[in-house]
Design an enzyme around this catalytic site. Sequence first.
Site, short mmCIF file in Angstrom:
data_model
loop_
_atom_site.label_atom_id
_atom_site.label_comp_id
_atom_site.label_asym_id
_atom_site.label_seq_id
_atom_site.Cartn_x
_atom_site.Cartn_y
_atom_site.Cartn_z
N CYS A 51 -2.29 9.57 2.45
CA CYS A 51 -1.80 9.00 1.17
C CYS A 51 -2.74 9.31 0.01
O CYS A 51 -2.29 9.39 -1.13
CB CYS A 51 -1.60 7.51 1.31
SG CYS A 51 -3.11 6.66 1.83
N GLU B 169 0.88 -1.18 0.00
CA GLU B 169 0.00 0.00 0.00
C GLU B 169 0.92 1.22 0.00
O GLU B 169 1.46 1.60 1.04
CB GLU B 169 -0.90 -0.01 1.25
CG GLU B 169 -1.87 -1.17 1.30
CD GLU B 169 -3.05 -1.01 0.35
OE1 GLU B 169 -3.31 0.12 -0.11
OE2 GLU B 169 -3.71 -2.02 0.06
P1 NAD Z 1 8.11 4.63 5.10
O1 NAD Z 1 8.12 3.81 3.86
O2 NAD Z 1 9.27 5.50 5.35
O3 NAD Z 1 7.99 3.68 6.40
C1 NAD Z 1 6.95 2.75 6.54
C2 NAD Z 1 7.41 1.61 7.44
O4 NAD Z 1 8.53 0.97 6.82
C3 NAD Z 1 7.87 2.04 8.83
O5 NAD Z 1 7.39 1.11 9.78
C4 NAD Z 1 9.38 1.99 8.74
O6 NAD Z 1 10.01 1.64 9.94
C5 NAD Z 1 9.62 0.90 7.71
N1 NAD Z 1 10.85 1.13 6.94
C6 NAD Z 1 11.38 2.34 6.58
N2 NAD Z 1 12.51 2.16 5.86
C7 NAD Z 1 12.69 0.82 5.78
C8 NAD Z 1 13.69 0.00 5.17
N3 NAD Z 1 14.71 0.54 4.51
N4 NAD Z 1 13.58 -1.33 5.27
C9 NAD Z 1 12.53 -1.89 5.94
N5 NAD Z 1 11.56 -1.17 6.54
C10 NAD Z 1 11.63 0.16 6.46
O7 NAD Z 1 6.74 5.44 5.07
P2 NAD Z 1 6.22 6.51 6.12
O8 NAD Z 1 7.07 7.72 6.02
O9 NAD Z 1 6.04 5.86 7.44
O10 NAD Z 1 4.76 6.79 5.53
C11 NAD Z 1 4.53 7.70 4.51
C12 NAD Z 1 4.36 7.00 3.18
O11 NAD Z 1 3.40 5.97 3.28
C13 NAD Z 1 3.84 7.94 2.11
O12 NAD Z 1 4.49 7.67 0.90
C14 NAD Z 1 2.37 7.58 2.00
O13 NAD Z 1 1.78 7.86 0.75
C15 NAD Z 1 2.42 6.10 2.25
N6 NAD Z 1 1.14 5.62 2.75
C16 NAD Z 1 0.39 4.84 1.96
C17 NAD Z 1 -0.86 4.40 2.41
C18 NAD Z 1 -1.73 3.52 1.57
O14 NAD Z 1 -2.71 3.01 2.10
N7 NAD Z 1 -1.45 3.32 0.30
C19 NAD Z 1 -1.31 4.79 3.67
C20 NAD Z 1 -0.50 5.60 4.44
C21 NAD Z 1 0.73 6.01 3.98
#
Ligand code: NAD
Length: 480
Positions: free
Chosen positions: A266, A232
């Site tokens: 998002c 997602e």
């Molecule tokens: P992110 O990708 O930075 O982090 C999400 C999760 O992944 C966190 O738990 C983090 O600890 C983990 N993570 C981060 N880097 C990682 C790595 N290198 N390896 C493994 N795990 C890792 O996202 P965010 O900043 O928490 O959220 C914002 C993003 O999420 C935006 O792009 C937004 O559009 C998206 N989002 C999408 C939805 C959806 O339903 N499609 C909903 C909410 C947010």
Amino acid sequence: MIYYSYFYQNHNFNIELNIIFMDNSLKSIIDKQKNYFSSKKTIDVESRIKSLKNLLKEIKLNEKEIEHALYSDLGKSKGESYLTEINFVYTEINIALKNIKKWTKRKPIKSTLINFPSSDYIIPEPYGITLHISPWNYPFQLSIAPLIGAIAAGNTVVLKPSEYSIHTSKLLEKIISNVFDPGHVVVINGGIDVSSKLLEFKWDYIFFTGSIGVGKIIAAAAAKNLTPTTLELGGKNPCVVDETASIEVSAKRIVWGKFTNCGQTCIAPDFILVNKKIKRRLIDELKKQIVNIYGDNVVNNKEYGRIISDKHMNYLVSLLEKENIIHGGKFNFNDKFFEPTLVETNDLDSKIMENEIFGPLLPIIEYDNFEEVHNIINKYSHPLALYIFTKKTEFGRKFLESYPFGGGAINDTVMHIANDRLPFGGVGQSGMGKYHGESTFKTFSHFKPYIIKPLWIDPPLRYPPFENKINFLKKILKLF
Ligand code: NAD
């Protein structure tokens, strides 16, 4: 047991998160889940119902604490927390409780002539042990909603919430540990290092919500074990306002969709594409609606949220560096406040038009004809959401049906999420897979088909030699 200690700075508090699950500890948790799943404790539908009821009860008991955690992490007001997080989860649990017996039933399927006689079926079965990694922007509902479907489908869950929404992540740990045996569901808090370690294990399903960049890392890790994955993700969501649109309603719905949760949604509109004939009127109305909804002095409005961290504040500030700000633009690092901000631009190469904004900055781009709109939408292809405001409903429908995107609306923003019967998820760059309502149950189930053949008859048609049967076979098969 190895003990790791991490310090995260957020909202001017130093909070120590003790993470006791790494290396061997993680392995022992995962082994516990494998054993729990193998013991078939998750298969009994009554026990799934009991788990969901216990979860609902525990969330209700902790409602005030959830509101408090969301306020501490994101400055979310009680009303917004209830509407966009807590009630969302109640609805999902109640839908699962109401339908689980129907969803889990073995379904008879019409057989085929070539199989005559046979009884054919599909039965949903759980994948097994599942890993969920969630983000910080709706830290409660984006962690719990997938988990509901995973439990309803009979899986175990390891949930890794975000290291940014620390108050909610901590509370999730408490709520889950009060309800579940860790072999069934467990929360493991931590940052990228914990997430990366978790990804080294072999899972039966991975459900990830987050950014496109990290989504690729998850997909690569999952591919090593051919683990099915839901991603997602995000992207830049265009919002088109054509010359026939109702200016007042459009502006109101855009302002609400964009600035709820301070633009950290998002499916919020990322930028506006407006017909140049109505651009000035739309801008005036957007300004008016911002003031109507959030008041003259937004910083004092208790219903307006905050940015999650200094890092994200810095990113937003950097996006405004060379922009023509036509409303707002004030920010304050002390309490991570960022004003609802309108930016007028036509430069698609500017930094603000490069990546997802994910904050309260709204670029407004004018267009003259729909070819320009078409080119811009294609530049940001496969967004998570696409919106159009128009009085020409048929035209709007054709417009939405001619582009690939996750989900969208004519004459509204964000609200397609409010129907659990509409599957939610991205396509292409914005992700893969879908959930909400029954879709979540389906996501976490393998629909296993099987057939039952009697022994009293064994029609010879399928066995060689075919020479004298082929014409007859062709005729018969054509009939069905
Ligand atoms: P992110 O990708 O930075 O982090 C999400 C999760 O992944 C966190 O738990 C983090 O600890 C983990 N993570 C981060 N880097 C990682 C790595 N290198 N390896 C493994 N795990 C890792 O996202 P965010 O900043 O928490 O959220 C914002 C993003 O999420 C935006 O792009 C937004 O559009 C998206 N989002 C999408 C939805 C959806 O339903 N499609 C909903 C909410 C947010």
